[in-house]
Design a protein around this motif. Structure first.
Motif, PDB file in Angstrom:
ATOM      1  N   GLY A 193     141.388  41.123 -35.141  1.00 14.79           N
ATOM      2  CA  GLY A 193     141.521  41.700 -33.702  1.00 14.79           C
ATOM      3  C   GLY A 193     139.964  41.940 -33.080  1.00 14.79           C
ATOM      4  N   ALA A 194     139.049  42.334 -33.863  1.00 16.47           N
ATOM      5  CA  ALA A 194     137.927  42.866 -33.008  1.00 16.47           C
ATOM      6  C   ALA A 194     136.570  41.519 -32.849  1.00 16.47           C
ATOM      7  N   THR A 195     136.537  41.432 -31.044  1.00 13.69           N
ATOM      8  CA  THR A 195     135.353  40.469 -30.588  1.00 13.69           C
ATOM      9  C   THR A 195     134.167  40.735 -30.508  1.00 13.69           C
ATOM     10  N   LEU A 196     132.896  41.185 -30.732  1.00 11.93           N
ATOM     11  CA  LEU A 196     131.658  41.447 -30.394  1.00 11.93           C
ATOM     12  C   LEU A 196     131.424  41.485 -29.068  1.00 11.93           C
ATOM     13  N   VAL A 197     131.817  42.463 -27.914  1.00 10.52           N
ATOM     14  CA  VAL A 197     130.760  41.827 -26.412  1.00 10.52           C
ATOM     15  C   VAL A 197     129.351  41.932 -27.007  1.00 10.52           C
ATOM     16  N   ASP A 198     128.373  43.664 -27.247  1.00 10.98           N
ATOM     17  CA  ASP A 198     127.438  44.312 -27.426  1.00 10.98           C
ATOM     18  C   ASP A 198     127.357  45.423 -28.120  1.00 10.98           C
ATOM     19  N   TRP A 199     125.714  45.268 -29.149  1.00 11.64           N
ATOM     20  CA  TRP A 199     125.305  46.480 -29.673  1.00 11.64           C
ATOM     21  C   TRP A 199     124.445  46.972 -29.243  1.00 11.64           C
ATOM     22  N   THR A 200     123.911  48.255 -29.295  1.00 12.80           N
ATOM     23  CA  THR A 200     122.654  48.889 -29.139  1.00 12.80           C
ATOM     24  C   THR A 200     122.712  50.126 -29.943  1.00 12.80           C
ATOM     25  N   CYS A 201     121.461  50.907 -30.434  1.00 16.25           N
ATOM     26  CA  CYS A 201     121.798  51.825 -31.984  1.00 16.25           C
ATOM     27  C   CYS A 201     120.346  53.074 -31.237  1.00 16.25           C
ATOM     28  N   ALA A 202     120.387  53.799 -31.737  1.00 15.98           N
ATOM     29  CA  ALA A 202     120.086  55.294 -31.711  1.00 15.98           C
ATOM     30  C   ALA A 202     119.497  55.938 -32.585  1.00 15.98           C
ATOM     31  N   GLU A 203     118.471  56.768 -32.705  1.00 18.54           N
ATOM     32  CA  GLU A 203     118.326  57.276 -34.193  1.00 18.54           C
ATOM     33  C   GLU A 203     118.692  58.756 -33.495  1.00 18.54           C
ATOM     34  N   SER A 204     119.235  59.475 -34.199  1.00 16.63           N
ATOM     35  CA  SER A 204     119.965  60.940 -34.104  1.00 16.63           C
ATOM     36  C   SER A 204     119.536  62.166 -33.437  1.00 16.63           C
ATOM     37  N   PRO A 205     117.578  61.665 -33.732  1.00 18.62           N
ATOM     38  CA  PRO A 205     116.635  63.589 -33.360  1.00 18.62           C
ATOM     39  C   PRO A 205     116.424  63.452 -32.221  1.00 18.62           C
ATOM     40  N   LEU A 206     116.937  61.784 -31.136  1.00 19.02           N
ATOM     41  CA  LEU A 206     116.721  61.457 -29.715  1.00 19.02           C
ATOM     42  C   LEU A 206     117.632  62.698 -29.475  1.00 19.02           C
ATOM     43  N   MET A 207     119.144  62.580 -29.960  1.00 19.31           N
ATOM     44  CA  MET A 207     119.967  63.507 -28.831  1.00 19.31           C
ATOM     45  C   MET A 207     119.394  65.471 -28.621  1.00 19.31           C
ATOM     46  N   TYR A 208     118.788  65.390 -29.316  1.00 22.61           N
ATOM     47  CA  TYR A 208     118.027  66.822 -29.557  1.00 22.61           C
ATOM     48  C   TYR A 208     116.587  66.962 -29.563  1.00 22.61           C
ATOM     49  N   GLU A 209     116.345  65.633 -28.106  1.00 19.66           N
ATOM     50  CA  GLU A 209     114.567  65.551 -28.092  1.00 19.66           C
ATOM     51  C   GLU A 209     114.637  66.802 -27.158  1.00 19.66           C
ATOM     52  N   ASP A 210     114.971  67.526 -26.601  1.00 19.09           N
ATOM     53  CA  ASP A 210     114.701  68.529 -25.469  1.00 19.09           C
ATOM     54  C   ASP A 210     115.645  70.376 -26.404  1.00 19.09           C
ATOM     55  N   ALA A 211     115.743  70.317 -27.184  1.00 21.06           N
ATOM     56  CA  ALA A 211     116.400  71.475 -27.435  1.00 21.06           C
ATOM     57  C   ALA A 211     115.268  72.163 -28.968  1.00 21.06           C
TER      58      ALA A 211
END
Length: 630
Positions: free
Chosen positions: A508-526
């Motif tokens: 039942g799932a139809t893809l619209v779009d996707w993107t990805c990231a690496e987890s270190p980016l979440m904490y680059e200012d911490a």
């Protein structure tokens, strides 16, 4: 019954033939002076040419939106191009048989052009061969040229490019500031030859292209700064060419909002059943356009029936008046389209334009499969060339359904190759096109007419064969779009394959779009924060009420990655990379991401490429706020 160009041309041919016969009978056969006979002969030749041309045109499929002027001009243009094609193909084949010789000739011509510039005196002195060039000139990235190009843009003379620069291009800049690039016109004409050979069509069918006017800036010297694909606002030559080849009126190319521009181009295209080609820079734009057609079909049919642009659209009043004057009411065509829409939108592209030869676009975000499964089913996709704002590298000669592959153009761009395993080195050894091997991957290095010398553009390609003696390549990934937490180097094709495999189990799932990231980016200012190393995958699915993915279903993505990628699997086994996190975002999230990137960078709608890897915390934060199912 509507009077078509076929009917008009038959009448024109008969009238010309009758006039010619009358003139010959009255003034040539009967007694007449020699001067009268010469004039009669001249008129007879013109009349015969007119008759033959008209009869020929009457046998061809024709776009009914033509005026007599644009019809004749397009016909003549294509006839001339067709006549010169054999000679141009002969030159091309000669280049492909001796590509290294062509590369050296191109390089020496470029060095001769720029030798007396500041850049030439510093970097090009003493270079007399390809080997000299490889030994003496350094490999470069954009920062090597930034000051030179800025000074050139400011109006300083004799800096680096000793050729006429009419405008400056700007790269898509989806991660921030774009790159300023001199745009130098290449008059080789090779692109037109390849397109005519590969696509082919009636010489009097029009095409439809999706275009949204980008924001325009000027350099200090007054030259425009624009994307590579750009239609000047006050250019009589651009207006002339577009009126001859495109279905939309010139005023449609002055609309600067994405929705309205796409709508108007589609509306005028729908009015012409005999379109031969549908063009958009990227496959994602084609998909968005036909999603709009499906969602707004009643509005399209209403405007087509009444012959006016819907008042709900946010369009400048002067542009609207021009569009309304160009749009002719066509209730019969509206009824025809209504019947096709009622049959559903699978294969709609080929059903509403039955004489369409292909749709021309570039797929860098995985939209090709979605298009083939629905809107464009049964219609060929053709990616005409491979290039970027910095230069056009090569052409696609094949329309037989194989994945896009390109033969290099040795007389317009000098190409060197860095073996993939050396691509992280600052100054790796490069190979010329006669030194590379089939089946190997290489980072591309280019030298172009725009002033780039040994420029590392960041694309990695695979050599899949040779055309004559010239390499044929497939594009694999950009070096900046690798996911790389522990030197595993997972490219976007692997990620896309893992998503597609997972979708087969997400009923039942139809893809619209996707993107990805690496987890270190979440904490680059911490500071001093411990976190897991993992991939973050953001997926938008077509809205289905109550649809949710279980944790088991989400884990299929990570399992697929491990099957495909030996090094990723190794790091997962030893625990230095944790399981990838799949997050579903609400409908419309990727449109928000597009709008955000365009608003905060130099990207425009025409050249926008959805980043498959998020590289700024601002874009990551935006997507995290859109997550509805973690």
């Amino acid at each position: 019954m509507a009077v078509t160009w076929e009917h008009r041309c038959v009448l024109w041919a008969l009238a010309s033939a009758g006039f010619t016969a009358y003139v010959i009978n009255a003034y040539f056969i009967n007694d007449a002076t020699w001067l009268c006979r010469v004039a009669t002969g001249f008129l007879a030749i013109l009349g015969t040419l007119s008759s033959v041309t008209a009869f020929h045109i009457s046998t061809l499929r024709c776009s009914e939106s033509h005026s007599l002027k644009t019809l004749l001009l397009q016909y003549i243009l294509f006839q001339v191009a067709t006549l010169t094609t054999p000679f141009s193909l002969y030159k091309l084949k000669k280049l492909w048989k001796e590509p290294r010789k062509a590369q050296e000739k191109f390089l020496l011509k470029l060095i001769s052009r720029d030798a007396d510039t500041e850049y030439g005196r510093r970097y090009l002195t003493g270079i007399q061969s390809l080997q000299d060039f490889r030994d003496k000139h350094p490999l470069t990235k954009y920062d090597h040229y930034q000051d030179y190009f800025q000074r050139l843009a400011d109006g300083e003379k004799n800096v680096c490019v000793a050729a006429k620069v009419d405008r400056f291009g700007i790269s898509s800049g989806t991660t921030g500031k774009g790159k300023l690039i001199p745009m130098v016109y290449d008059d080789s004409g090779l692109g037109l030859v390849v397109a005519l050979q590969a696509v082919g069509s009636s010489p009097i069918q029009k095409i439809v292209g999706l275009y949204c006017k980008p924001a325009q800036k000027l350099t200090k010297s007054g030259l425009p700064i624009t994307p590579a694909v750009f239609v000047p606002e006050n250019s009589s030559s651009a207006e002339f060419m577009l009126s001859m080849l495109q279905n939309s009126p010139f005023s449609a190319f002055q609309i600067s909002t994405d929705f309205e521009a796409t709508y108007v181009h589609l509306l005028f295209a729908l009015n012409d059943k005999n379109i031969c080609m549908f063009y958009a820079p990227f496959a994602s734009q084609v998909y968005r356009a036909f999603s709009m057609l499906e969602d707004e079909q009643d509005m399209f049919l209403e405007d087509l029936s009444t012959g006016r642009i819907n008042p709900r659209l946010n369009i400048d009043a002067e542009i609207r008046r021009s569009l309304d004057a160009a749009l002719k009411a066509n209730p019969a065509r509206a009824d025809e389209l209504r019947a096709e829409f009622a049959r559903g939108f699978v294969g709609i592209l080929g059903r509403i334009w039955p004489h369409l030869n292909c749709f021309v676009t570039v797929d860098i975000s995985g939209y090709e499969q979605k298009l083939k499964a629905k809107y464009t089913k049964g219609t060929r996709l053709y990616t005409f060339a491979y290039g970027c704002t910095e230069g056009l590298l090569c052409f696609n000669l094949w329309m037989d359904g194989r994945p896009p592959q390109y033969v290099l153009s040795p007389s317009t761009t000098l190409t060197e190759f860095i073996p993939e395993d050396l691509s992280e080195e600052a100054n790796p050894k490069t190979l010329f096109l006669d030194e590379i091997e089939v089946g190997k991957r290489y980072e591309i290095v280019i030298t172009t007419v725009s002033g780039f010398y040994r420029y590392r553009m960041g694309d990695v390609v695979e050599v899949v064969g040779f055309h004559d003696n010239c390499p044929v390549i497939q594009v694999k990934y950009r070096t900046g779009e690798l996911l790389n937490l522990r030197s595993e180097k997972t490219d976007k094709l692997v990620v896309n394959n893992a998503i597609q495999e997972s979708l087969t189990s997400w009923q039942g799932a139809t893809l619209v779009d996707w993107t990805c990231a690496e987890s270190p980016l979440m904490y680059e200012d911490a500071e001093h924060v411990d976190f897991d190393m993992l991939y973050l995958l953001f997926i938008e699915l077509e809205s289905v009420d109550g649809f949710r993915l279980s944790e088991e279903q989400k884990s299929l993505f990570d399992q697929s990655l491990r099957k495909q990628h030996e090094f990723y699997d190794h790091y997962r086994q030893v625990g230095t990379i944790c399981e990838a996190r799949v997050m579903i975002v609400r409908p419309g999230s990727f449109k928000k991401l597009q709008d955000f990137i365009i608003a905060t960078s130099t990207a425009s709608y025409n050249q926008f490429k959805m980043p498959k890897k998020l590289r700024t915390k601002a874009t990551l934060d935006l997507m995290m706020k859109c997550v509805v199912d973690v």
